[in-house]
Enzyme design. Structure first.
Site, short mmCIF file in Angstrom:
data_model
loop_
_atom_site.label_atom_id
_atom_site.label_comp_id
_atom_site.label_asym_id
_atom_site.label_seq_id
_atom_site.Cartn_x
_atom_site.Cartn_y
_atom_site.Cartn_z
N HIS A 17 1.82 2.34 -3.43
CA HIS A 17 0.78 3.01 -4.22
C HIS A 17 0.89 4.54 -4.16
CE1 HIS A 17 -1.40 -0.24 -5.90
NE2 HIS A 17 -1.84 -0.75 -4.76
N GLU B 217 0.82 -1.21 0.00
CA GLU B 217 0.00 0.00 0.00
C GLU B 217 0.86 1.26 0.00
OE1 GLU B 217 -3.04 -0.32 -0.71
OE2 GLU B 217 -3.01 -2.50 -0.44
#
Length: 333
Positions: free
Chosen positions: A32, A29
């Site tokens: 990202h 994550e």
């Protein structure tokens, strides 16, 4: 989001491993912020530019934090997830043919996307790959991209035209399925390796063009020889003054490939177990050595090799199969 993946509450630390068991999803994550936020795909057909890239960065965190053996184990695990899903989800990594956004969210996007990028890193080298990614992020900052944008930036940074690589790995479905064998020609003093790509090409999977290596285990060491796969059926020859103790195909490994079976004989298995650089090959050899009724000598050999592996993340972390034998020669181990 990490809490979602550890609903048992054990998401900050693990007493047995001593590390955060959700590190992989935190790394994913976090990635990202660059691949998905700073630069994002123009439409769902190139979802892999976000999710495959984040999976690759997740894999790079494993390599950095847990070392090469754990990284290779993860590469194999992610490859197997993709292989299993490809039986029902058979499509290219990037494709305009999808029903909706969820149709581009499977393991082909995540696991194939991540593992082929790791394969490309091994082929180009870290410097060339990361220079290409830096070029990609800075050139397309705060904009939308397509797969060809990444291809162009990696090609310019590496000095290698990667359009053919993208064509076979990103724009076409499938993956190499390898069947191989070897023999020794004592008259010519040659190790003869026969390699076939047996993937089903009737649905669009290509015959892949891939550089890799063959390893000979000779005099208690591993000797690598480069080979180039580019046909459905190929034969390679490696000079050797005598028959090697074992032969290993793609020992490191260097590309995404399915090896349904390993042709090792009973005589080769101890040498593969002792000297294979890939923990998957090592574990495969160990499991085959433990079939039936292994001798005390075999068990001592296995225990001795495992005892030498004192890394925090060893090649074979689970030794329960040895413990279940209940053999007295393993008591000290």
């Amino acid at each position: 989001y990490p809490i979602y993946w550890r609903q048992d509450g054990d998401f900050m630390s693990n007493a047995r491993e001593g590390m955060n068991p959700t590190a992989w999803v935190i790394a994913h994550e976090t990635a990202h912020q660059w691949f998905g936020d700073t630069v994002t795909c123009k439409d769902w057909s190139d979802t892999w530019l976000n999710e495959g890239m984040a999976t690759f960065m997740e894999m790079m965190y494993t390599l950095h934090s847990r070392g090469s053996l754990e990284s290779l184990r993860e590469f194999e695990a992610y490859s197997q997830r993709y292989f299993n899903s490809s039986k029902t989800e058979f499509r290219p990594v990037a494709t305009p043919n999808y029903s909706d956004s969820l149709g581009m969210g499977g393991w082909t996007t995540y696991m194939k996307g991540g593992t082929v990028l790791d394969s490309l890193r091994r082929q180009l080298g870290d410097d060339a790959l990361y220079q290409g990614l830096h070029r990609y992020l800075t050139r397309h900052q705060f904009s939308n991209v397509e797969s060809n944008d990444l291809c162009e930036d990696l090609s310019e940074a590496s000095g290698i035209n990667l359009h053919a690589w993208f064509d076979q790995w990103i724009y076409k479905p499938g993956h190499p399925v390898i069947d191989w064998s070897w023999s020794y020609d004592s008259g010519r003093k040659m190790v003869v390796i026969h390699v076939r790509q047996i993937q089903d090409t009737s649905r669009g999977a290509p015959i892949f063009d891939v550089p890799t290596h063959i390893a000979l285990v000779v005099d208690h060491s591993v000797r690598r020889t480069p080979i180039h796969l580019n046909a459905a059926d190929q034969t390679f020859e490696v000079a050797a003054s005598s028959a090697p103790s074992a032969v290993i195909f793609d020992p490191d490994p260097e590309f995404l490939r399915d090896l349904p079976k390993q042709p090792w004989t009973a005589e080769e298995l101890p040498y593969v177990f002792l000297y294979a650089p890939n923990p998957t090959d090592m574990e495969t050899a160990m499991n085959r050595l433990l079939e039936g009724a292994p001798t005390d000598e075999t068990l001592r050999m296995i225990a001795g090799r495992l005892r030498q592996d004192t890394q925090p993340f060893p090649a074979i972390p689970n030794t329960s199969r040895l413990a279940n034998l209940g053999n007295k020669v393993l008591h000290e181990f």
